[in-house]
Design an enzyme around this catalytic site. Structure first.
Site, PDB file in Angstrom:
ATOM      1  N   GLY A  42       0.772  -1.233   0.000  1.00 48.75           N
ATOM      2  CA  GLY A  42       0.000   0.000   0.000  1.00 48.75           C
ATOM      3  C   GLY A  42       0.800   1.278   0.000  1.00 48.75           C
ATOM      4  N   SER A  43       2.075   1.216  -0.379  1.00 45.82           N
ATOM      5  CA  SER A  43       2.882   2.442  -0.353  1.00 45.82           C
ATOM      6  C   SER A  43       2.370   3.477  -1.360  1.00 45.82           C
ATOM      7  CB  SER A  43       4.357   2.134  -0.585  1.00 45.82           C
ATOM      8  OG  SER A  43       4.557   1.498  -1.824  1.00 45.82           O
ATOM      9  N   LEU A  85      -3.705  -6.686  -8.372  1.00 50.29           N
ATOM     10  CA  LEU A  85      -3.247  -7.717  -9.299  1.00 50.29           C
ATOM     11  C   LEU A  85      -4.335  -8.412 -10.117  1.00 50.29           C
ATOM     12  CD1 LEU A  85      -0.495  -9.359  -7.071  1.00 50.29           C
ATOM     13  CD2 LEU A  85      -0.315  -7.430  -8.652  1.00 50.29           C
ATOM     14  N   ILE A 130      -9.742  -6.311 -13.984  1.00 48.63           N
ATOM     15  CA  ILE A 130     -11.005  -5.662 -13.659  1.00 48.63           C
ATOM     16  C   ILE A 130     -12.108  -6.246 -14.547  1.00 48.63           C
ATOM     17  CG2 ILE A 130     -12.232  -3.447 -13.540  1.00 48.63           C
ATOM     18  CD1 ILE A 130      -9.920  -3.753 -11.508  1.00 48.63           C
ATOM     19  N   ASN A 184      -4.543   2.904 -13.807  1.00 49.13           N
ATOM     20  CA  ASN A 184      -3.564   1.982 -13.246  1.00 49.13           C
ATOM     21  C   ASN A 184      -2.164   2.555 -13.426  1.00 49.13           C
ATOM     22  OD1 ASN A 184      -2.590  -0.544 -12.160  1.00 49.13           O
ATOM     23  ND2 ASN A 184      -2.044  -1.159 -14.229  1.00 49.13           N
ATOM     24  N   HIS A 236       1.731   1.064 -13.976  1.00 46.93           N
ATOM     25  CA  HIS A 236       2.495  -0.143 -14.281  1.00 46.93           C
ATOM     26  C   HIS A 236       3.980   0.184 -14.149  1.00 46.93           C
ATOM     27  CE1 HIS A 236       3.198  -4.076 -16.022  1.00 46.93           C
ATOM     28  NE2 HIS A 236       4.151  -3.530 -16.756  1.00 46.93           N
ATOM     29  N   ASP A 274      -2.950  -4.274 -19.008  1.00 49.16           N
ATOM     30  CA  ASP A 274      -1.924  -3.306 -19.446  1.00 49.16           C
ATOM     31  C   ASP A 274      -2.064  -2.844 -20.888  1.00 49.16           C
ATOM     32  OD1 ASP A 274      -0.783  -3.555 -16.894  1.00 49.16           O
ATOM     33  OD2 ASP A 274       0.453  -5.233 -17.528  1.00 49.16           O
ATOM     34  N   GLU A 333       7.118   6.465  -9.302  1.00 45.63           N
ATOM     35  CA  GLU A 333       5.703   6.293  -8.936  1.00 45.63           C
ATOM     36  C   GLU A 333       5.287   7.339  -7.914  1.00 45.63           C
ATOM     37  OE1 GLU A 333       5.378   1.439  -9.531  1.00 45.63           O
ATOM     38  OE2 GLU A 333       5.730   2.248  -7.527  1.00 45.63           O
TER      39      GLU A 333
END
Length: 189
Positions: free
Chosen positions: A12-13, A84, A87, A101, A103, A144, A173
């Protein structure tokens, strides 16, 4: 107020980074975190940050409308931060261009089923690629393959290990994901 629900499967970072980024926003708020992993570290982070977090079962995600109905009531945008599972089509259809998302590579390279976390960084190292980075993209019904919103890159040196590559990618990120989300949401309303 634009409401974000975050999906996370791991530590959860990135979720925490996004939550903290929007804590004082008057236009965007993280209302909930959903996870498919009862052992996900994101639950501890959410408790510390006073953000509601819920565990859901695969059946309520894929076989019935439990998660979809929750999202329709609680979310304007859905953000995948280390989530992971693919959807389901019903959720993708209900939130067109509203599911985002991140990636940990420069798509279309190193994407697809099974390409997440250290699997990606090991593949980047093994391939001899001279750069890697992040891709922030819309989610569609394929892993993706949604339209790319933003990419940022970093060099890969001969001395890099998968772990050092992961660290470089995490820095990208943390730097870009919340800001790109903010820009996207404020532009689209």
């Amino acid at each position: 107020m634009n409401r974000i629900v975050i999906f996370a499967s791991g530590s959860g970072s990135n979720a925490e980074n996004i939550i903290q980024f929007f804590q004082n926003s008057e236009q965007i708020e993280v209302t909930h975190v959903l996870s498919n992993n009862p052992n996900a570290g994101v639950f501890d982070r959410c408790e510390r940050l006073d953000i509601p977090a819920s565990l859901f079962e695969k059946s309520s995600f894929k076989d019935d409308d439990t998660v979809l109905n929750f999202l329709l009531a609680e979310a304007d945008y859905i953000v995948l931060a280390g989530f992971l599972w693919k959807i389901p089509a019903a959720i993708v259809e209900a939130f067109p261009n509203k599911i985002v998302n991140i990636h940990p590579a420069l798509l279309p390279k190193f994407g697809g089923k099974g390409m997440y976390g250290m699997n990606v960084h090991k593949a980047v190292k093994t391939s001899g690629a001279k750069e890697t980075g992040i891709t922030i993209h819309y989610v569609n019904e394929h892993y993706d393959e949604g339209a790319i919103i933003f990419q940022a890159s970093t060099a890969v040196t001969e001395s890099d290990t998968p772990e050092s590559i992961a660290q470089k990618v995490h820095e990208l990120e943390y730097e870009h994901f919340p800001r790109v989300l903010e820009s996207l949401i404020l532009k689209n309303g």
